[in-house]
Design an enzyme around this catalytic site. Structure first.
Site, PDB file in Angstrom:
ATOM      1  CG  ASP A  12     -35.101   9.723   1.484  1.00 45.00           C
ATOM      2  OD1 ASP A  12     -34.124   9.484   0.756  1.00 45.00           O
ATOM      3  OD2 ASP A  12     -36.200  10.066   1.020  1.00 45.00           O
ATOM      4  CB  SER A  13     -33.025  13.422  -0.096  1.00 50.55           C
ATOM      5  OG  SER A  13     -33.870  12.589  -0.864  1.00 50.55           O
ATOM      6  CE1 TYR A  44     -30.100  15.698   0.475  1.00 51.38           C
ATOM      7  CE2 TYR A  44     -29.028  13.655   1.099  1.00 51.38           C
ATOM      8  CZ  TYR A  44     -29.539  14.885   1.449  1.00 51.38           C
ATOM      9  OH  TYR A  44     -29.489  15.281   2.756  1.00 51.38           O
ATOM     10  N   GLY A  45     -30.376  13.380  -5.767  1.00 51.92           N
ATOM     11  CA  GLY A  45     -30.022  12.554  -6.921  1.00 51.92           C
ATOM     12  C   GLY A  45     -29.398  13.284  -8.087  1.00 51.92           C
ATOM     13  CB  CYS A  75     -31.362   8.222   0.931  1.00 52.77           C
ATOM     14  SG  CYS A  75     -30.948   9.238  -0.497  1.00 52.77           S
ATOM     15  CG  ASN A  76     -31.563   3.271  -3.187  1.00 48.57           C
ATOM     16  OD1 ASN A  76     -31.141   2.128  -3.203  1.00 48.57           O
ATOM     17  ND2 ASN A  76     -32.815   3.551  -2.876  1.00 48.57           N
ATOM     18  CB  THR A  77     -28.835   9.471  -3.729  1.00 49.24           C
ATOM     19  OG1 THR A  77     -29.921   9.203  -4.617  1.00 49.24           O
ATOM     20  CG2 THR A  77     -27.856  10.415  -4.371  1.00 49.24           C
ATOM     21  CD  GLU A 154     -40.274  14.587  -1.844  1.00 46.10           C
ATOM     22  OE1 GLU A 154     -40.816  15.477  -1.174  1.00 46.10           O
ATOM     23  OE2 GLU A 154     -39.593  13.680  -1.340  1.00 46.10           O
ATOM     24  CB  CYS A 186     -34.846   5.916  -6.190  1.00 51.30           C
ATOM     25  SG  CYS A 186     -35.374   7.516  -5.502  1.00 51.30           S
ATOM     26  CB  THR A 187     -36.214   5.124  -0.563  1.00 52.91           C
ATOM     27  OG1 THR A 187     -35.661   6.447  -0.479  1.00 52.91           O
ATOM     28  CG2 THR A 187     -35.173   4.105  -0.157  1.00 52.91           C
ATOM     29  CG  HIS A 188     -38.522   9.702  -3.540  1.00 50.44           C
ATOM     30  ND1 HIS A 188     -37.365   9.798  -2.812  1.00 50.44           N
ATOM     31  CD2 HIS A 188     -39.247  10.816  -3.253  1.00 50.44           C
ATOM     32  CE1 HIS A 188     -37.385  10.940  -2.122  1.00 50.44           C
ATOM     33  NE2 HIS A 188     -38.516  11.569  -2.375  1.00 50.44           N
TER      34      HIS A 188
HETATM   35  N1  DGL Z   1     -34.892   8.770  -2.072  1.00 43.89           N
HETATM   36  C1  DGL Z   1     -33.600   9.046  -2.597  1.00 43.89           C
HETATM   37  C2  DGL Z   1     -32.930   7.737  -3.047  1.00 43.89           C
HETATM   38  O1  DGL Z   1     -33.301   6.669  -2.585  1.00 43.89           O
HETATM   39  C3  DGL Z   1     -33.452  10.003  -3.732  1.00 43.89           C
HETATM   40  C4  DGL Z   1     -34.272  11.195  -3.912  1.00 43.89           C
HETATM   41  C5  DGL Z   1     -33.435  12.400  -4.261  1.00 43.89           C
HETATM   42  O2  DGL Z   1     -33.027  12.563  -5.421  1.00 43.89           O
HETATM   43  O3  DGL Z   1     -33.183  13.150  -3.328  1.00 43.89           O
HETATM   44  O4  DGL Z   1     -32.020   7.765  -3.832  1.00 43.89           O
END
Ligand code: DGL
Length: 271
Positions: A12-13, A44-45, A75-77, A154, A186-188
């Site tokens: 993941d990011s 990353y988003g 990570c979805n992104t 975060e 988003c996994t966050h």
């Molecule tokens: N956890 C990442 C996701 O699932 C995104 C977080 C980011 O923006 O880096 O998309």
């Protein structure tokens, strides 16, 4: 070393993918797990597709230097933009989180409109919209990014007043649209599930909303793949190791909110 004993690589990011890693460890405790959080480049988003593809490529390349038998892009992104190119470039099975998340949403909806949220890059990619339309061609979909939840997660502010107000503000338009399912793309975001439920209860009169994330669904897919390819680890206690590209102490500290178990050892790494 036989492939059975090789680890599952998870990427993941940042710390968000630990919500997926946690589910993998809970369901598949014999498996070794190597986690990489690209904390130096997060988020990353907000980045362009080309940049996300370049970052994800480097991250997977690093995981493949270790004895791994498959990789989960938690990570979805990165799944939205890089899954296809990564799969095309590697012999290794690579799983993303969008397909499993969309299948979970299709199973959860009661036929009402479906809300999709995630980072700006994920929503812009239309990856969830396409995956859901393939499953439910007549469904009404509403997609809006919730970018502020990534820095709040975060920061470890999972039940902070600022996060509560943010969640309330983000939820309101979806409630007004009468959605019955919300994809936390988003996994966050899953760490905010208790807060989302609380806001729905207290501020929106107990509004009924199914909350969907990919962690369980991608773990189902992972377990099925291990069955199919006869790749399960032998019975033993799986080991976990964590790599991150910046601030390992912080990663270990905040990571405990996302991961059931100790986030250790954490090794700094450069991509
Ligand atoms: N956890 C990442 C996701 O699932 C995104 C977080 C980011 O923006 O880096 O998309």
């Amino acid at each position: 070393m036989t492939m059975h004993k090789a680890a599952i690589g998870v990427f993941d990011s940042g710390i968000g993918g630990l919500t997926v890693a946690s589910e993998i460890v809970r369901r598949l405790p014999n498996e070794d797990l190597i986690y990489l959080g690209d904390t130096a480049r997060l988020p990353y988003g907000t980045k362009s597709a080309a940049t996300v593809v370049r970052y994800a490529d480097r991250a997977v390349e690093l995981l493949l230097r270790y004895p791994v038998k498959l990789v989960v892009i938690a990570c979805n992104t990165a799944s939205a933009h890089a899954l296809e190119p990564l799969r095309a470039a590697s012999e290794m099975p690579i799983l993303g989180v969008i397909g499993p998340g969309a299948r979970a949403a299709a199973a959860a909806t009661r036929g009402g409109p479906i809300a999709i949220t995630g980072t700006e890059a994920t929503i812009r990619s239309q990856a969830y919209q396409k995956a859901l339309r393939a499953l439910l061609p007549d469904a009404t979909l509403h997609a809006t990014p919730w970018p502020l939840l990534v820095p709040l997660a975060e920061e470890g502010w999972v039940d902070h007043a600022v996060s509560r107000l943010t969640v309330r503000t983000y939820l309101e338009p979806f409630v007004e649209l009468g959605v019955d399912t919300l994809v936390l793309g988003c996994t966050h975001y899953p760490v905010f599930k208790p807060l989302i439920r609380q806001v729905l209860e207290e501020d929106f009169g107990g509004y009924p909303l199914a909350l969907v994330d990919s962690a369980e669904a991608v773990t189902d897919e992972l377990a099925a793949l291990l069955d199919e390819r006869d790749l399960h680890a032998p019975t033993r206690d799986g080991r976990r190791s964590f790599f991150c590209t910046d601030a390992p102490e912080r990663f270990a500290r905040v990571g405990t909110t996302f991961f059931e178990g100790e986030v250790a050892p954490v090794f700094p790494v450069d991509l």
